[in-house]
Design a protein around this motif. Structure first.
Motif, mmCIF file in Angstrom:
data_model
loop_
_atom_site.group_PDB
_atom_site.id
_atom_site.type_symbol
_atom_site.label_atom_id
_atom_site.label_comp_id
_atom_site.label_asym_id
_atom_site.label_seq_id
_atom_site.Cartn_x
_atom_site.Cartn_y
_atom_site.Cartn_z
ATOM 1 N N ALA A 94 -37.398 -26.842 -10.610
ATOM 2 C CA ALA A 94 -38.017 -26.569 -9.310
ATOM 3 C C ALA A 94 -37.635 -25.210 -8.750
ATOM 4 O O ALA A 94 -38.468 -24.505 -8.177
ATOM 5 C CB ALA A 94 -37.623 -27.664 -8.314
ATOM 6 N N LEU A 95 -36.385 -24.822 -8.891
ATOM 7 C CA LEU A 95 -35.862 -23.666 -8.170
ATOM 8 C C LEU A 95 -36.533 -22.334 -8.499
ATOM 9 O O LEU A 95 -36.874 -21.582 -7.576
ATOM 10 C CB LEU A 95 -34.343 -23.564 -8.349
ATOM 11 N N PRO A 96 -36.769 -21.980 -9.759
ATOM 12 C CA PRO A 96 -37.316 -20.640 -10.030
ATOM 13 C C PRO A 96 -38.679 -20.371 -9.391
ATOM 14 O O PRO A 96 -38.989 -19.236 -9.075
ATOM 15 C CB PRO A 96 -37.424 -20.589 -11.557
ATOM 16 N N ASP A 97 -39.484 -21.394 -9.212
ATOM 17 C CA ASP A 97 -40.832 -21.194 -8.678
ATOM 18 C C ASP A 97 -40.956 -21.512 -7.193
ATOM 19 O O ASP A 97 -42.061 -21.493 -6.656
ATOM 20 C CB ASP A 97 -41.835 -22.043 -9.468
ATOM 21 N N ALA A 98 -39.852 -21.810 -6.542
ATOM 22 C CA ALA A 98 -39.897 -22.114 -5.109
ATOM 23 C C ALA A 98 -40.307 -20.857 -4.347
ATOM 24 O O ALA A 98 -39.629 -19.840 -4.402
ATOM 25 C CB ALA A 98 -38.556 -22.631 -4.625
ATOM 26 N N ALA A 99 -41.418 -20.940 -3.651
ATOM 27 C CA ALA A 99 -41.990 -19.762 -3.008
ATOM 28 C C ALA A 99 -41.477 -19.528 -1.592
ATOM 29 O O ALA A 99 -41.735 -18.482 -1.016
ATOM 30 C CB ALA A 99 -43.510 -19.884 -2.985
ATOM 31 N N PHE A 100 -40.792 -20.493 -1.017
ATOM 32 C CA PHE A 100 -40.354 -20.392 0.372
ATOM 33 C C PHE A 100 -38.847 -20.588 0.460
ATOM 34 O O PHE A 100 -38.300 -21.436 -0.242
ATOM 35 C CB PHE A 100 -41.056 -21.448 1.237
ATOM 36 N N PRO A 101 -38.179 -19.863 1.353
ATOM 37 C CA PRO A 101 -36.728 -20.042 1.500
ATOM 38 C C PRO A 101 -36.344 -21.478 1.844
ATOM 39 O O PRO A 101 -35.362 -21.993 1.318
ATOM 40 C CB PRO A 101 -36.356 -19.082 2.629
ATOM 41 N N TRP A 102 -37.108 -22.150 2.699
ATOM 42 C CA TRP A 102 -36.771 -23.526 3.066
ATOM 43 C C TRP A 102 -36.810 -24.435 1.848
ATOM 44 O O TRP A 102 -35.977 -25.331 1.718
ATOM 45 C CB TRP A 102 -37.695 -24.064 4.172
ATOM 46 N N LEU A 103 -37.768 -24.195 0.943
ATOM 47 C CA LEU A 103 -37.875 -25.032 -0.253
ATOM 48 C C LEU A 103 -36.706 -24.759 -1.191
ATOM 49 O O LEU A 103 -36.097 -25.689 -1.725
ATOM 50 C CB LEU A 103 -39.213 -24.795 -0.948
ATOM 51 N N SER A 104 -36.366 -23.491 -1.375
ATOM 52 C CA SER A 104 -35.196 -23.151 -2.206
ATOM 53 C C SER A 104 -33.942 -23.798 -1.637
ATOM 54 O O SER A 104 -33.123 -24.342 -2.385
ATOM 55 C CB SER A 104 -35.001 -21.630 -2.256
ATOM 56 N N ALA A 105 -33.793 -23.750 -0.313
ATOM 57 C CA ALA A 105 -32.612 -24.336 0.329
ATOM 58 C C ALA A 105 -32.566 -25.850 0.122
ATOM 59 O O ALA A 105 -31.498 -26.411 -0.152
ATOM 60 C CB ALA A 105 -32.593 -23.994 1.807
#
Length: 190
Positions: A94-105
């Motif tokens: 999931a992490l490499p393609d997370a487009a938004f900071p909230w999603l990465s967090a």
């Protein structure tokens, strides 16, 4: 005229600047019956069924645009079932393609939870800290800070743990984590 242009782009009939257009999903994931099935199972606490449906959704045309969120959900299902190793695998995807900071967090916070379940407290601490650095106001900050404090305490780093517990109690007094955080922040030993 703009609607016609957007429809032509969505249908793949034209491309911008001579580049081939990516197919545009014609439905949000919530409109996809497989995704709706997955969400229903997730909300009902049927995590194995939810995982299966989310995995089927990943084969749909709409999936590429939503893959990071779906992998986060798959990882969360594994966590709810006490399966940290497959959770970590889904979260890594999931992490490499997370487009938004909230999603990465959110992905990083869930990764911290998975590492706690494996007993790898150093990696759990790192994931929680990265989640807080990535988007502290866009995630469940009180919960992530409380989890970080617990990891620090388990590592015997009492002063650091007390500091995190104190932040939860002071900054998030309405949080359900605040009373316990205040109590633990006041401890002088152990």
């Amino acid at each position: 005229m703009p609607r016609l242009l957007l429809a032509a782009l969505a249908a793949g009939l034209i491309s911008i600047a001579g580049c081939k257009s990516l197919p545009v999903p014609d439905a949000r994931p919530g409109q996809d019956p497989t995704f709706a099935e997955a969400e229903s199972a997730y909300l009902a606490g049927r995590f194995a069924a939810a995982r299966t449906a989310y995995t089927r959704f990943l084969a749909s045309p709409a999936a590429p645009a939503y893959a990071p969120e779906v992998y986060l959900r798959i990882g969360t299902c594994h966590l709810r079932e006490g399966q940290p190793a497959p959770a970590l695998e889904a979260l890594r995807r999931a992490l490499p393609d997370a487009a938004f900071p909230w999603l990465s967090a959110e992905i990083l916070a869930a990764t911290g939870d998975a590492y706690v379940l494996t007993g790898d407290l150093a990696h759990a601490e790192s994931a929680y800290r990265r989640a807080l650095e990535t988007a502290p106001r866009d995630i469940r900050e009180a919960e992530v800070r409380r989890s970080l404090a617990g990891v620090l305490a388990r590592q015997g780093r009492w002063d650091d743990a007390r500091q995190e517990f104190a932040q939860v109690a002071a900054r998030f007094p309405a949080s359900p984590h605040a009373p316990v955080a205040a109590e633990r922040a006041a401890l002088t030993d152990r």
